[in-house]
Design an enzyme around this catalytic site. Structure first.
Site, PDB file in Angstrom:
ATOM      1  N   GLU A  40       0.873  -1.168   0.000  1.00 41.99           N
ATOM      2  CA  GLU A  40       0.000   0.000   0.000  1.00 41.99           C
ATOM      3  C   GLU A  40       0.920   1.229   0.000  1.00 41.99           C
ATOM      4  O   GLU A  40       1.791   1.344   0.865  1.00 41.99           O
ATOM      5  CB  GLU A  40      -0.888   0.002   1.249  1.00 41.99           C
ATOM      6  CG  GLU A  40      -1.843   1.171   1.209  1.00 41.99           C
ATOM      7  CD  GLU A  40      -2.798   1.244   2.401  1.00 41.99           C
ATOM      8  OE1 GLU A  40      -2.776   0.336   3.257  1.00 41.99           O
ATOM      9  OE2 GLU A  40      -3.549   2.225   2.444  1.00 41.99           O
ATOM     10  N   ARG A  74       4.692 -12.499  10.132  1.00 44.17           N
ATOM     11  CA  ARG A  74       5.439 -11.263   9.899  1.00 44.17           C
ATOM     12  C   ARG A  74       6.831 -11.340  10.499  1.00 44.17           C
ATOM     13  O   ARG A  74       7.027 -12.003  11.512  1.00 44.17           O
ATOM     14  CB  ARG A  74       4.781 -10.112  10.666  1.00 44.17           C
ATOM     15  CG  ARG A  74       3.579  -9.625  10.082  1.00 44.17           C
ATOM     16  CD  ARG A  74       3.043  -8.401  10.789  1.00 44.17           C
ATOM     17  NE  ARG A  74       2.080  -7.919   9.850  1.00 44.17           N
ATOM     18  CZ  ARG A  74       2.195  -6.833   9.121  1.00 44.17           C
ATOM     19  NH1 ARG A  74       3.193  -6.013   9.316  1.00 44.17           N
ATOM     20  NH2 ARG A  74       1.314  -6.530   8.230  1.00 44.17           N
ATOM     21  N   LYS A  81       4.410   0.788   9.886  1.00 44.80           N
ATOM     22  CA  LYS A  81       4.512   2.039   9.124  1.00 44.80           C
ATOM     23  C   LYS A  81       4.010   3.221   9.950  1.00 44.80           C
ATOM     24  O   LYS A  81       4.528   4.319   9.832  1.00 44.80           O
ATOM     25  CB  LYS A  81       3.712   1.926   7.821  1.00 44.80           C
ATOM     26  CG  LYS A  81       4.503   1.234   6.726  1.00 44.80           C
ATOM     27  CD  LYS A  81       3.808   1.363   5.386  1.00 44.80           C
ATOM     28  CE  LYS A  81       2.774   0.278   5.235  1.00 44.80           C
ATOM     29  NZ  LYS A  81       2.261   0.153   3.863  1.00 44.80           N
TER      30      LYS A  81
HETATM   31  P1  ATP Z   1      -0.334  -1.516   6.800  1.00 44.11           P
HETATM   32  O1  ATP Z   1      -0.531  -1.742   8.249  1.00 44.11           O
HETATM   33  O2  ATP Z   1      -0.238  -0.088   6.407  1.00 44.11           O
HETATM   34  O3  ATP Z   1      -1.195  -2.372   5.899  1.00 44.11           O
HETATM   35  P2  ATP Z   1       1.746  -3.294   6.061  1.00 44.11           P
HETATM   36  O4  ATP Z   1       3.010  -3.399   6.844  1.00 44.11           O
HETATM   37  O5  ATP Z   1       0.821  -4.429   5.988  1.00 44.11           O
HETATM   38  O6  ATP Z   1       1.122  -2.009   6.614  1.00 44.11           O
HETATM   39  P3  ATP Z   1       1.647  -3.191   3.190  1.00 44.11           P
HETATM   40  O7  ATP Z   1       2.074  -2.110   2.288  1.00 44.11           O
HETATM   41  O8  ATP Z   1       0.213  -3.547   3.204  1.00 44.11           O
HETATM   42  O9  ATP Z   1       2.134  -2.810   4.617  1.00 44.11           O
HETATM   43  O10 ATP Z   1       2.536  -4.485   2.954  1.00 44.11           O
HETATM   44  C1  ATP Z   1       2.850  -5.001   1.697  1.00 44.11           C
HETATM   45  C2  ATP Z   1       3.170  -6.459   1.836  1.00 44.11           C
HETATM   46  O11 ATP Z   1       4.267  -6.633   2.721  1.00 44.11           O
HETATM   47  C3  ATP Z   1       2.000  -7.216   2.419  1.00 44.11           C
HETATM   48  O12 ATP Z   1       1.843  -8.413   1.706  1.00 44.11           O
HETATM   49  C4  ATP Z   1       2.411  -7.462   3.840  1.00 44.11           C
HETATM   50  O13 ATP Z   1       1.832  -8.638   4.327  1.00 44.11           O
HETATM   51  C5  ATP Z   1       3.933  -7.558   3.729  1.00 44.11           C
HETATM   52  N1  ATP Z   1       4.545  -7.172   5.003  1.00 44.11           N
HETATM   53  C6  ATP Z   1       4.396  -6.010   5.665  1.00 44.11           C
HETATM   54  N2  ATP Z   1       5.060  -6.030   6.834  1.00 44.11           N
HETATM   55  C7  ATP Z   1       5.660  -7.232   6.923  1.00 44.11           C
HETATM   56  C8  ATP Z   1       6.489  -7.875   7.897  1.00 44.11           C
HETATM   57  N3  ATP Z   1       6.837  -7.263   9.029  1.00 44.11           N
HETATM   58  N4  ATP Z   1       6.927  -9.124   7.633  1.00 44.11           N
HETATM   59  C9  ATP Z   1       6.591  -9.742   6.492  1.00 44.11           C
HETATM   60  N5  ATP Z   1       5.811  -9.207   5.541  1.00 44.11           N
HETATM   61  C10 ATP Z   1       5.338  -7.965   5.736  1.00 44.11           C
HETATM   62 MG    MG Z   2      -1.180  -4.203   4.754  1.00 48.09          MG
END
Ligand code: ATP
Ligand code: MG
Length: 565
Positions: free
Chosen positions: A39, A265, A275
């Site tokens: 996102e 994660r 974020k």
């Molecule tokens: P938000 O809470 O804003 O959704 P997010 O960390 O999920 O934040 P995204 O931009 O939606 O951010 O994440 C993009 C991809 O990265 C998604 O598939 C998410 O699952 C993965 N991702 C985000 N944070 C992690 C993490 N700490 N470990 C592994 N994968 C992650």
């Molecule tokens: Mg997300």
């Protein structure tokens, strides 16, 4: 540590790759298509790197492809700046999406049509309840929800209201479109989830075209299906959404049936990977920006001098599992050292200079000595380092009254200057405050290159620079941004900030070969660690960042836990 794979595995094995092998073996999919779906509401961090390496890595290993898809369904928080930084970071990490760049917003028209299809099947309705009421009607984990009084509207009325939502007839929050599933479901995600909300907000890509926006749940799976994604890999918090994901796919005329698989994660010690929290650090000025070298963002790590290959190596060692666990940030530092030890050129720099005058070296004399660029890589060759009567050594390499185990310089002691000569300290000069300001030494001309023909040994080897030939630089040393292992576990995460995460040294000296050092190449300053040029550098005013020191805390952690890493 059970959170990491062994480094020696050639074939990565985890439950996701196994599931894909099975799907291929059983003929359920012909070729693998994955996606990385950020996102665009912030910068990418190490958690995203885990997901990028997993999705792009799987595509490479299985001869498939990986898409980059921006999940841009929330115009309020999304910006072009983030879109651009995300593309730059994914490329820098070493991955290529080829022609397969997509945006969820490209599907807005199709998603809208499918919402009308659901209405037409009696599987979606417009609800006039407020957000608070929707929450109240939803029930709890132990209590079933209640049907909205608007749940049984006629299809015609639903269609009319939904079209007027799109046309902009209603203010933000006045109505939503909901799926009609089951308010008594044990899974709260199936209690008539919201599919569309009214938002009179300009979108970075579609501008003012839309007054309603699909939710994540409605946009994500359908975008997967449109792109013919075979394996939609996401993090564990979406496991409870999977029944909804599958319900939508089953009830819509989508062109393919993707399979959602969840993994845990990444969490790291001494770091936050949310974020929202990273944004707060930037906005409140606790760091200098998203690319501050202390940040766990990819742009911060790049600026700090961590090579992308070290991050890929790190990602390959972090286990892909279904259980939450925390990985030591020292593992990333270890991967960085291991890589740079093999690849980085060596240079000499003195971070806290102490002047040394070689009294028996000719006034105005100067010679170039040969220094090895990388003892781990013969092809890196050698370079010339100027030596002269006045030098700088590291202040901490001298002690006036050294304890037994101190093998460096002291009054009357002899040490080796690397690639140069043996020197002996003959006199110590102090200022009025009693601070040592200069050392007087003699050198042994027979020891040129750093070895004594009579076979005599010295215990200490020091790095040094020639006073007149060296250049002044600023050096920035970094420590963990948070002192706590798990910031925010016991209180506000900001209370756990490390007040000493940045040390700025203004009067360092570098050997002259570093004058034209290219941006982006990390070198080893002998005995000090790995450094790279910071973009704050100006002509004649270089600034170097320390990526990591030389001491490997990971090796220590491994030794303590008694397992191999
Ligand atoms: P938000 O809470 O804003 O959704 P997010 O960390 O999920 O934040 P995204 O931009 O939606 O951010 O994440 C993009 C991809 O990265 C998604 O598939 C998410 O699952 C993965 N991702 C985000 N944070 C992690 C993490 N700490 N470990 C592994 N994968 C992650
Ligand atoms: Mg997300």
């Amino acid at each position: 540590m059970n959170e990491t794979n062994g480094p020696d595995d050639d074939t990565l094995r985890d439950f996701i790759r196994e599931a894909i092998r099975e799907d291929l073996g059983a003929g359920r999919v012909e070729s693998v298509v994955t996606r990385f779906p950020p996102e665009p509401n912030g910068y990418l961090h190490l958690g995203h790197a885990k997901s990028i390496c997993l999705n792009f890595g799987i595509a490479e290993e299985f001869d498939g492809r990986c898409h980059l898809r921006f999940d841009d369904t929330n115009p309020v928080k999304e910006e072009m700046e983030y879109i651009e930084s995300i593309m730059e970071d994914v490329r820098w990490l070493g991955f290529d999406w080829g022609d397969h760049l997509y945006y969820a917003s490209d599907n807005f028209e199709q998603l809208y049509d499918w919402a009308e299809v659901l209405i037409g099947k009696g599987k979606a309705y417009v609800d006039d309840l407020s957000a608070d009421d929707i929450r109240a009607y939803r029930g709890t984990l132990t209590e079933a929800g209640r049907n909205s009084p608007f749940r049984d509207r006629s299809q015609d009325e639903n269609l009319d209201l939904f079209r007027r939502m799109r046309a902009g007839d209603f203010p933000d929050g006045a109505r939503v479109l909901r799926a009609k599933i089951d308010m008594a479901s044990g899974n709260i995600n199936l209690r008539d989830p919201v599919l569309y909300r009214i938002l009179h907000a300009a979108h970075p890509r579609t501008g003012d075209a839309w007054n309603i926006y699909p939710t994540y749940d409605f946009a994500h799976g359908q975008s997967d299906a449109i792109e013919h994604i075979t394996h939609s890999i996401c993090t564990l918090e979406f496991a409870d959404h999977r029944p909804l994901y599958d319900w939508l796919i089953e009830n819509l005329p989508v062109p393919s049936r993707p399979r959602q698989i969840e993994f845990s994660r990444l969490s790291l010690t001494h770091t936050v990977l949310s974020k929202r929290r990273l944004m707060q650090l930037v906005i409140d000025g606790h760091v200098r920006g998203w690319d501050d070298p202390r940040m766990p963002t990819l742009s911060g790590l790049r600026r700090r001098g961590i090579p992308p290959a070290a991050i890929r190596d790190f990602a390959s060692r972090v286990a892909i599992t279904k259980t939450e666990g925390t990985v030591e940030v020292a593992l990333l530092e270890h991967c960085t050292r291991e890589l740079l030890n093999k690849t980085a050129q060596r240079r000499m720099a003195v971070l806290t200079p102490l002047k040394v005058v070689i009294e028996n070296y000719p006034e105005g004399g100067r010679e170039d000595l040969e220094a090895i660029n990388n003892p781990e890589d013969e092809s890196a060759g050698t370079r010339r380092v100027p030596f002269s009567r006045e030098l700088y050594i590291e202040r901490e390499d001298f002690m006036e009254d050294p304890p037994k185990k101190f093998f460096r310089l002291g009054p009357g002691r002899e040490v080796r200057l690397r690639y140069a000569y043996f020197i002996t300290c003959t006199d110590v000069i102090k200022d009025d405050a009693g601070q040592v300001v200069e050392l007087r030494c003699t050198y042994d001309p027979e020891t040129r290159g750093g070895n004594a023909p009579d076979g005599r040994k010295v215990k200490g080897t020091l790095h040094w620079v020639s006073a007149a030939d060296s250049l002044p630089v600023e050096v920035r040393l970094y420590d963990h941004l948070f002192t706590a292992l798990n910031p925010g576990a016991d209180s506000d995460f900001l209370d756990d900030l490390n007040p000493d995460s940045l040390t700025v040294l203004k009067n360092c000296r570098i050997e002259p070969s570093l004058a034209e050092h290219p941006q982006g190449e990390t070198v080893q300053f002998e005995r000090q660690g790995y450094f790279c040029l910071d973009p704050d550098s100006a002509p004649g005013k270089p600034v170097f960042n320390r990526a990591v020191g030389l001491r490997d805390t990971w090796a220590k952690i491994q030794a303590q836990s008694g397992s191999k890493g």
